[in-house]
Design an enzyme around this catalytic site. Structure first.
Site, PDB file in Angstrom:
ATOM      1  CD  GLU A   1     -10.743  18.012 -53.911  1.00  0.00           C
ATOM      2  OE1 GLU A   1     -10.178  17.345 -53.023  1.00  0.00           O
ATOM      3  OE2 GLU A   1     -10.195  18.355 -54.969  1.00  0.00           O
ATOM      4  CE  LYS A  57      -6.219  16.012 -52.097  1.00  0.00           C
ATOM      5  NZ  LYS A  57      -7.419  16.575 -52.739  1.00  0.00           N
ATOM      6  CG  ASP A  82      -9.037   1.209 -41.900  1.00  0.00           C
ATOM      7  OD1 ASP A  82      -8.725   2.399 -42.066  1.00  0.00           O
ATOM      8  OD2 ASP A  82      -8.588   0.526 -40.952  1.00  0.00           O
ATOM      9  CG  HIS A 101     -11.256  23.062 -58.255  1.00  0.00           C
ATOM     10  ND1 HIS A 101     -11.414  21.834 -57.646  1.00  0.00           N
ATOM     11  CD2 HIS A 101     -11.123  23.962 -57.252  1.00  0.00           C
ATOM     12  CE1 HIS A 101     -11.370  21.984 -56.361  1.00  0.00           C
ATOM     13  NE2 HIS A 101     -11.199  23.273 -56.075  1.00  0.00           N
TER      14      HIS A 101
HETATM   15  C1  MEV Z   1      -6.957  18.104 -56.206  1.00  0.00           C
HETATM   16  O1  MEV Z   1      -7.736  17.572 -55.171  1.00  0.00           O
HETATM   17  C2  MEV Z   1      -6.187  17.020 -56.908  1.00  0.00           C
HETATM   18  C3  MEV Z   1      -5.193  17.518 -57.971  1.00  0.00           C
HETATM   19  O2  MEV Z   1      -4.296  18.462 -57.401  1.00  0.00           O
HETATM   20  C4  MEV Z   1      -4.457  16.282 -58.449  1.00  0.00           C
HETATM   21  C5  MEV Z   1      -3.301  16.589 -59.371  1.00  0.00           C
HETATM   22  O3  MEV Z   1      -2.709  17.685 -59.323  1.00  0.00           O
HETATM   23  O4  MEV Z   1      -2.951  15.676 -60.149  1.00  0.00           O
HETATM   24  C6  MEV Z   1      -5.906  18.192 -59.089  1.00  0.00           C
END
Ligand code: MEV
Length: 439
Positions: free
Chosen positions: A85, A279, A295, A392
């Site tokens: 990513e 995530k 792992d 991003h």
């Molecule tokens: C993207 O990989 C992760 C985010 O969505 C985490 C978040 O929203 O806190 C930017």
């Protein structure tokens, strides 16, 4: 329709490629070409990779990047990350730099206990089973001595074996719930071997001690470690006076602090947001786990169960404002190893450990927790100020340009152009078209 194949694993690598290419892809020659392109010229190295799993036909690359400037307990680390990513390494580096100037990250190991269970069914009187276990408990330790001897010299071993009556949940279901210390090893093989020995001891002793007379039965279903390790826990924390939380030139530090705390509160109030919030944390955690040959499936499963330990799914991080100080922290279960497994086998994994100054498992837990905390800090910092897309898309720009087969000169021009312009997919396409028209 393609027919099932017998004995695929026995085919040569060449024949496997031919079979897959001819049966499942539209251009067999191209498929074969792509797969071969990723083979390593060094035959020994390629064989090493071939032998990691069954039916290897090629290698699958992920970028291996470095996030420098992580000050953890006053020691400076450059953290290796394996991830696809675009913005993750950049975000980690940005958070590291931000906290480098504000005292860095402070971490603490809260526990290193691993867990394994022997699951069995017993149809007799539970009091009889309890008395049997009390009488025979020492033999579970004794009969696994051949497995634990080496681990004990390293300071690890079996910590406890407990009989758990689970019949309220499932009729006749009991467990030997066992805890272990595995020092610098993740310990899966050690734990599973001990558990299988406990199962044998349980069945043998049950017969010898007459536990299964009078028509009662005892049957072991399975013996396996648990990836839920709430007591293999690490805490990482950052803090600074609110006045130093200058996340963005257009947002006051006070407002930033307030919104960061609100962002965590929202994740704690609502699982849709909590999952995405976590995530983002796992972006950092998994990248280091992968780079260091651990792992990530085990860690993922355990971490999300931990996030749901109260019965609702919550944020793994917390934030507070107290007496003018902003504090941001994480507590996360991480069962990791720095010896065994891929650590000595995979040259890139070996190198990742060297870059991290050959950490112990405890040190690696702290580094990984920091990577997760940093990632969450970076994500929330963007979300509560500019929004996530600005940063991003800047990082994603090269992916879009590569998709459009931009030349190196075109990339240079457009990366420079999008430093001061908002990068969206359509804006990039338009800018590249314009550039090409003007040539
Ligand atoms: C993207 O990989 C992760 C985010 O969505 C985490 C978040 O929203 O806190 C930017």
């Amino acid at each position: 329709m393609t027919q099932p194949i017998k004995g695929f694993s026995k085919l040569s690598k060449e024949d496997k490629i031919t079979w897959i290419a001819e049966n499942y892809t539209s251009d067999a020659r191209k498929t074969s070409e792509i797969l071969r392109q990723y083979w390593n010229d060094d035959k020994q190295l390629q064989q090493l990779h071939d032998e990691f799993i069954e039916n290897t036909i090629s290698n699958y690359y992920l970028p291996f990047g470095i996030a420098p400037n992580f000050l953890i307990n006053n020691k400076l680390y450059a953290i290796p990350m394996a991830i696809e990513e675009s913005s993750v390494v950049a975000a980690a580096s940005k958070a590291a730099k931000f906290w480098l100037d504000r005292g860095g990250f402070k971490t603490k190991i809260l526990g290193t206990q691993k867990i394994g269970q022997v699951h069995f069914f017993y149809t007799g009187d539970s009091k009889k089973l309890t008395a049997f276990f009390k009488k025979t408990k020492a033999s579970f330790f004794d009969e696994s001595k051949h497995l634990t001897k080496k681990m004990e010299t390293r300071g690890g071993g079996i910590s406890s074996i407990e009989l758990r009556n689970m019949t309220q949940k499932l009729p006749n279901y009991y467990q030997l719930h066992c805890t272990f210390e595995t020092q610098d090893a993740m310990g899966a093989n050690f734990i599973n071997s001990c558990l299988e020995q406990f199962a044998t001891t349980l069945e043998e002793k049950a017969t010898i001690e007459g536990l299964i007379s009078e028509g009662d039965s005892l049957e072991v279903v399975m013996s396996i470690l648990s990836n839920y390790v709430p007591n293999c826990l690490v805490r990482a924390e950052v803090s600074c006076p609110i006045s130093e939380l200058d996340l963005h030139k257009d947002v006051s530090p006070e407002k930033s602090a307030e919104k960061m705390v609100q962002a965590v509160a929202i994740a704690n109030a609502e699982p849709h947001r909590a999952v995405t919030h976590n995530k983002g944390i796992m972006n950092g955690v998994d990248a280091v786990i992968l780079a260091t040959g651990n792992d990530f499936r085990a860690v993922e499963a355990g971490v999300h169960a931990f996030a749901a330990k109260t019965g609702s799914y919550n944020s793994l991080t917390e934030a507070s404002i107290e007496n003018g100080v902003f504090k941001f922290w994480i507590e996360i279960p991480l069962a990791l190893g720095t010896v065994g497994g891929l650590t000595s086998l995979h040259p890139m994994v070996h190198l990742a450990h060297e870059i991290l100054q050959n950490p112990s498992a405890k040190e690696l837990m702290q580094i990984v927790a920091v990577a997760g905390l940093a990632q969450n800090f970076a994500a929330l910092s963007s979300l509560v100020t500019t929004g996530i897309q600005e940063g991003h898309m800047k990082m994603h720009l090269l992916n879009i340009l590569n998709q459009m087969k931009a030349t190196n000169d075109e990339k240079l021009t457009l990366v420079s152009y999008f430093k001061d312009n908002t990068a969206t997919h359509s804006a990039v396409v338009e800018a590249l078209d314009k550039l090409r028209e003007n040539l």
